[in-house]
Write a protein that holds these residues in place. Structure first.
Motif: not given
Length: 64
Positions: A11-23
């Motif tokens: 939850a603390s990482v930037p949204a763009a990083v979260q999106k990439t990891f999820k994808a």
């Protein structure tokens, strides 16, 4: 010199990083997550993702 990643929560990482990891992981569970710094002071995020019998090591820049 590259510094070892410091543990952090998803939850603390930037949204763009979260999106990439999820994808890239197809929403698989991330075992370990940390923030590191390259020699040029560029931040990156590193994750260990277990898939079956293998663990995958992924690194993503701050912009995702």
């Amino acid at each position: 010199m590259v510094k070892s990643p410091t543990p952090c929560c998803f939850a603390s990482v930037p949204a763009a990083v979260q999106k990439t990891f999820k994808a890239e992981t197809n929403n698989a569970k991330i075992e370990l997550l940390g923030k590191g710094m390259k020699a040029d002071q560029t931040p990156y995020y590193r994750a260990i993702v277990p898939v079956g019998a293998n663990d995958y090591d992924m690194a993503v820049g701050e912009s995702g």
